[in-house]
Design a protein around this motif. Structure first.
Motif, PDB file in Angstrom:
ATOM      1  N   TYR A   7       0.957  -1.262   0.275  1.00 27.39           N
ATOM      2  CA  TYR A   7       0.263  -0.055   0.165  1.00 27.39           C
ATOM      3  C   TYR A   7       0.579   0.843   0.391  1.00 27.39           C
ATOM      4  CZ  TYR A   7      -4.263  -3.148   1.323  1.00 27.39           C
ATOM      5  OH  TYR A   7      -4.706  -3.923   1.272  1.00 27.39           O
ATOM      6  N   MET A   8       0.525   2.445  -0.635  1.00 33.66           N
ATOM      7  CA  MET A   8       1.083   3.303  -0.639  1.00 33.66           C
ATOM      8  C   MET A   8      -0.029   5.043  -0.350  1.00 33.66           C
ATOM      9  SD  MET A   8       2.915   5.080  -3.675  1.00 33.66           S
ATOM     10  CE  MET A   8       3.885   6.394  -3.523  1.00 33.66           C
ATOM     11  N   SER A   9       0.593   5.586   0.368  1.00 39.96           N
ATOM     12  CA  SER A   9       0.175   6.959   1.031  1.00 39.96           C
ATOM     13  C   SER A   9       1.009   7.457   0.280  1.00 39.96           C
ATOM     14  CB  SER A   9       0.174   7.133   2.189  1.00 39.96           C
ATOM     15  OG  SER A   9      -0.580   8.079   2.814  1.00 39.96           O
ATOM     16  N   THR A  10       0.413   8.876  -0.061  1.00 39.70           N
ATOM     17  CA  THR A  10       0.578  10.782  -0.796  1.00 39.70           C
ATOM     18  C   THR A  10      -0.020  11.758   0.335  1.00 39.70           C
ATOM     19  OG1 THR A  10      -0.889  11.199  -2.303  1.00 39.70           O
ATOM     20  CG2 THR A  10       0.979   9.354  -3.199  1.00 39.70           C
ATOM     21  N   ASP A  11      -0.221  11.310   1.494  1.00 37.87           N
ATOM     22  CA  ASP A  11      -0.671  12.017   2.065  1.00 37.87           C
ATOM     23  C   ASP A  11      -0.461  12.386   3.837  1.00 37.87           C
ATOM     24  OD1 ASP A  11      -2.637  10.672   2.740  1.00 37.87           O
ATOM     25  OD2 ASP A  11      -4.263  11.307   2.333  1.00 37.87           O
ATOM     26  N   SER A  12       1.177  12.320   4.097  1.00 37.34           N
ATOM     27  CA  SER A  12       2.069  11.108   5.161  1.00 37.34           C
ATOM     28  C   SER A  12       0.563  10.830   5.568  1.00 37.34           C
ATOM     29  CB  SER A  12       1.747  12.980   6.032  1.00 37.34           C
ATOM     30  OG  SER A  12       2.567  14.030   5.443  1.00 37.34           O
ATOM     31  N   GLY A  13      -0.178   9.418   5.835  1.00 36.45           N
ATOM     32  CA  GLY A  13      -0.099   8.286   5.846  1.00 36.45           C
ATOM     33  C   GLY A  13      -2.044   8.219   6.093  1.00 36.45           C
ATOM     34  N   SER A  14      -2.977   9.186   5.717  1.00 36.59           N
ATOM     35  CA  SER A  14      -3.818  10.290   6.706  1.00 36.59           C
ATOM     36  C   SER A  14      -4.805   8.834   5.611  1.00 36.59           C
ATOM     37  CB  SER A  14      -4.136  10.976   5.974  1.00 36.59           C
ATOM     38  OG  SER A  14      -3.752  12.257   6.779  1.00 36.59           O
ATOM     39  N   THR A  15      -4.150   8.326   3.876  1.00 39.68           N
ATOM     40  CA  THR A  15      -5.016   7.603   3.100  1.00 39.68           C
ATOM     41  C   THR A  15      -4.233   6.462   2.553  1.00 39.68           C
ATOM     42  OG1 THR A  15      -5.322   8.923   1.572  1.00 39.68           O
ATOM     43  CG2 THR A  15      -7.324   8.964   3.164  1.00 39.68           C
ATOM     44  N   TRP A  16      -4.416   5.471   2.401  1.00 36.12           N
ATOM     45  CA  TRP A  16      -3.388   4.525   1.779  1.00 36.12           C
ATOM     46  C   TRP A  16      -4.461   3.709   0.599  1.00 36.12           C
ATOM     47  CZ3 TRP A  16       1.184   3.257   3.779  1.00 36.12           C
ATOM     48  CH2 TRP A  16       1.715   3.946   4.656  1.00 36.12           C
ATOM     49  N   SER A  17      -3.859   3.341  -0.174  1.00 36.53           N
ATOM     50  CA  SER A  17      -4.368   2.852  -2.135  1.00 36.53           C
ATOM     51  C   SER A  17      -3.417   1.286  -1.688  1.00 36.53           C
ATOM     52  CB  SER A  17      -4.748   3.614  -2.921  1.00 36.53           C
ATOM     53  OG  SER A  17      -3.441   3.952  -3.499  1.00 36.53           O
ATOM     54  N   GLN A  18      -3.930   0.351  -2.861  1.00 40.98           N
ATOM     55  CA  GLN A  18      -2.816  -0.789  -2.917  1.00 40.98           C
ATOM     56  C   GLN A  18      -2.489  -0.404  -3.892  1.00 40.98           C
ATOM     57  OE1 GLN A  18      -5.250  -4.443  -2.948  1.00 40.98           O
ATOM     58  NE2 GLN A  18      -3.842  -5.517  -4.322  1.00 40.98           N
ATOM     59  N   LEU A  19      -1.169  -0.912  -4.198  1.00 38.57           N
ATOM     60  CA  LEU A  19      -0.530  -0.770  -5.518  1.00 38.57           C
ATOM     61  C   LEU A  19      -0.893  -1.813  -6.830  1.00 38.57           C
ATOM     62  CD1 LEU A  19       2.981   0.993  -4.441  1.00 38.57           C
ATOM     63  CD2 LEU A  19       1.250   2.142  -5.068  1.00 38.57           C
ATOM     64  N   ALA A  20      -0.691  -1.114  -7.676  1.00 42.34           N
ATOM     65  CA  ALA A  20      -1.543  -2.418  -8.849  1.00 42.34           C
ATOM     66  C   ALA A  20      -0.152  -3.744  -8.707  1.00 42.34           C
ATOM     67  CB  ALA A  20      -1.577  -1.764 -10.223  1.00 42.34           C
ATOM     68  N   GLY A  21      -0.796  -4.308  -8.772  1.00 43.87           N
ATOM     69  CA  GLY A  21      -0.239  -6.153  -9.011  1.00 43.87           C
ATOM     70  C   GLY A  21       0.344  -5.719  -8.102  1.00 43.87           C
ATOM     71  N   SER A  22       0.323  -5.258  -6.504  1.00 43.47           N
ATOM     72  CA  SER A  22       0.903  -6.400  -5.754  1.00 43.47           C
ATOM     73  C   SER A  22       0.743  -6.889  -4.863  1.00 43.47           C
ATOM     74  CB  SER A  22       1.476  -4.941  -5.042  1.00 43.47           C
ATOM     75  OG  SER A  22      -0.014  -4.870  -4.368  1.00 43.47           O
ATOM     76  N   ASN A  23      -0.880  -7.678  -5.393  1.00 37.90           N
ATOM     77  CA  ASN A  23      -1.513  -8.370  -4.326  1.00 37.90           C
ATOM     78  C   ASN A  23      -0.791  -9.895  -4.502  1.00 37.90           C
ATOM     79  OD1 ASN A  23      -2.375  -8.527  -6.758  1.00 37.90           O
ATOM     80  ND2 ASN A  23      -4.582  -9.108  -5.745  1.00 37.90           N
ATOM     81  N   ILE A  24      -0.244 -10.711  -4.861  1.00 38.02           N
ATOM     82  CA  ILE A  24       0.276 -12.126  -5.407  1.00 38.02           C
ATOM     83  C   ILE A  24       1.244 -12.597  -5.065  1.00 38.02           C
ATOM     84  CG2 ILE A  24      -0.875 -11.831  -7.930  1.00 38.02           C
ATOM     85  CD1 ILE A  24       1.968 -11.052  -9.001  1.00 38.02           C
ATOM     86  N   LEU A  25       2.027 -12.091  -4.559  1.00 42.98           N
ATOM     87  CA  LEU A  25       2.974 -12.682  -3.440  1.00 42.98           C
ATOM     88  C   LEU A  25       3.832 -12.156  -2.288  1.00 42.98           C
ATOM     89  CD1 LEU A  25       5.343 -10.781  -6.079  1.00 42.98           C
ATOM     90  CD2 LEU A  25       5.141 -14.301  -5.695  1.00 42.98           C
ATOM     91  N   SER A  26       4.142 -13.074  -1.266  1.00 53.71           N
ATOM     92  CA  SER A  26       4.394 -12.771   0.054  1.00 53.71           C
ATOM     93  C   SER A  26       5.805 -11.847  -0.007  1.00 53.71           C
ATOM     94  CB  SER A  26       4.898 -13.950   0.615  1.00 53.71           C
ATOM     95  OG  SER A  26       4.689 -13.708   2.444  1.00 53.71           O
ATOM     96  N   TYR A  27       5.647 -10.497   0.704  1.00 50.67           N
ATOM     97  CA  TYR A  27       6.431  -8.902   1.021  1.00 50.67           C
ATOM     98  C   TYR A  27       7.637  -9.687   2.425  1.00 50.67           C
ATOM     99  CZ  TYR A  27       4.603  -8.802  -3.875  1.00 50.67           C
ATOM    100  OH  TYR A  27       4.689  -7.762  -4.846  1.00 50.67           O
ATOM    101  N   SER A  28       8.559  -9.426   2.891  1.00 46.48           N
ATOM    102  CA  SER A  28       9.655  -8.920   3.847  1.00 46.48           C
ATOM    103  C   SER A  28      10.044  -7.678   3.313  1.00 46.48           C
ATOM    104  CB  SER A  28      10.525 -10.288   3.427  1.00 46.48           C
ATOM    105  OG  SER A  28      11.951 -10.117   1.946  1.00 46.48           O
TER     106      SER A  28
END
Length: 271
Positions: A7-28
C-alpha cells in the motif's frame, strides 16, 4: 505492506491505496528512493520487484535471482540496491540490471545504506558488517550477537543496531561504526529506524511490545510509546517528524499500518 499486498500513501499516512499488481506475492521488505519514484519490494520466496513510477507498474529483477530475501535497502537516487538472503548480501549499482554477492556468514537479517549507496551495513545473528565500496567487500565492525536489525543516517555516521537479548538491547554509533555505545532497555528489540539527520530513532519490542522512541539519540534514552503489537517494520521521514510502522495480526486484531506525525510521541492506525 501486509505480507501479500503493498500500500502507498501520498498524504503522510492519512489515506492508503493498494499498488497495482502487488497482491500476488508474500513480501518481506520494501524500500524507496528519496523522491518516491523508485520502489523495491523483496519477497519471502522469489524475486525482488522493482517500480520506477511510484508503484504504478512493477517488474521482477530476475538478474538478482529467486531467493528468500530478508531485507532490502536503496540509495537516495534509486540506482544502488542491496538485499540480504541466507548467508550473503546482494548488491546492484545499476538499478537491478546486474548483481554481485558477498557472503558474510549465516542468517543475514538487516540491511541499511548510506544515502549515496557506497556504504552498506548488514547485520546477521552474530556481527555487524560494513562495506565502503557498494558491496564489493565487507568488514565486521562489531561482533555482538543476537542482532535483530540495523539502520543508518543519510551520511552514514549515525547507526542504530537492535538486539534480541535482555541486556544491551540497543547500540548506537555517531562516528560511522568506529565506536558504539550500548543501552540496556530491559526488552528484546526488533525493527529499528533512524532519521536521515541521525537524531530520531524508533525501535520496536519483539513479540507484542511497544514502540520506543528518542528525538535525540545519544543524549535522550528512548522511552516506550504506542500500542503493544507484533511490529514488523518501521520507517520515518527525513527529519523524523512523520513515522510509520507495520504490525501483523499475530497478537490481536489491531494489525495494520500506524502513523505518527509528532516524532513518535503518539500513534494512530490508518489502515
Amino acid at each position: 505492506m501486509d505480507g501479500y499486498k503493498i500500500y502507498m500513501s501520498t498524504d503522510s499516512g492519512s489515506t492508503w491505496s493498494q499498488l497495482a499488481g502487488s497482491n500476488i506475492l508474500s513480501y518481506s521488505a520494501v524500500a524507496m528512493s528519496s523522491d518516491g519514484t523508485v520502489i523495491v519490494a523483496a519477497t519471502k520466496n522469489g524475486y525482488i520487484y522493482y517500480s520506477s513510477d511510484s508503484g504504478l507498474s512493477w517488474g521482477p529483477l530476475t538478474a538478482g535471482g529467486s531467493r528468500t530475501w530478508t531485507d532490502v535497502a536503496i540509495s537516495s537516487s534509486g540506482t544502488v540496491i542491496s538485499a540480504g538472503a541466507s548467508t550473503s548480501v546482494y548488491t546492484s549499482t545499476d538499478s537491478g540490471a546486474s548483481w554481485s554477492s558477498k557472503s558474510i556468514g549465516a542468517n543475514v537479517l538487516g540491511i541499511a545504506m548510506k544515502g549515496t549507496g557506497d556504504v552498506i551495513f548488514a547485520t546477521r545473528r552474530a556481527g555487524l558488517y560494513r562495506s565502503v565500496n557498494s558491496g564489493t567487500s565487507f568488514t565486521e565492525i562489531t561482533n555482538t550477537d543476537y542482532n535483530s536489525d540495523v539502520d543508518v543516517s543519510y551520511d552514514g555516521d549515525d547507526i542504530a543496531l537492535t538486539r534480541d537479548y535482555r541486556s544491551d538491547e540497543f547500540e548506537f554509533s555517531t562516528n560511522g561504526g568506529l565506536t558504539f555505545t550500548r543501552l540496556s532497555l530491559g526488552k528484546r528489540m526488533g525493527p529499528v529506524a533512524i532519521s536521515a539527520d541521525g537524531t530520531h530513532v524508533t525501535m520496536a519490542v519483539l513479540n507484542g511490545g511497544q514502540l520506543w522512541s528518542t528525538t535525540n539519540m545519544g543524549s535522550v534514552t528512548p522511552t516506550a510509546r504506542g500500542p503493544s503489537l507484533n511490529w514488523q517494520s518501521i520507517d520515518m521521514s527525513e527529519d523524523g517528524s512523520i513515522q510509520t510502522a507495520v504490525a501483523s495480526c499475530a497478537c490481536n486484531d489491531s494489525g495494520g499500518i500506524y502513523v505518527s506525525t509528532d516524532s513518535g510521541a503518539t500513534w494512530m492506525k490508518t489502515l
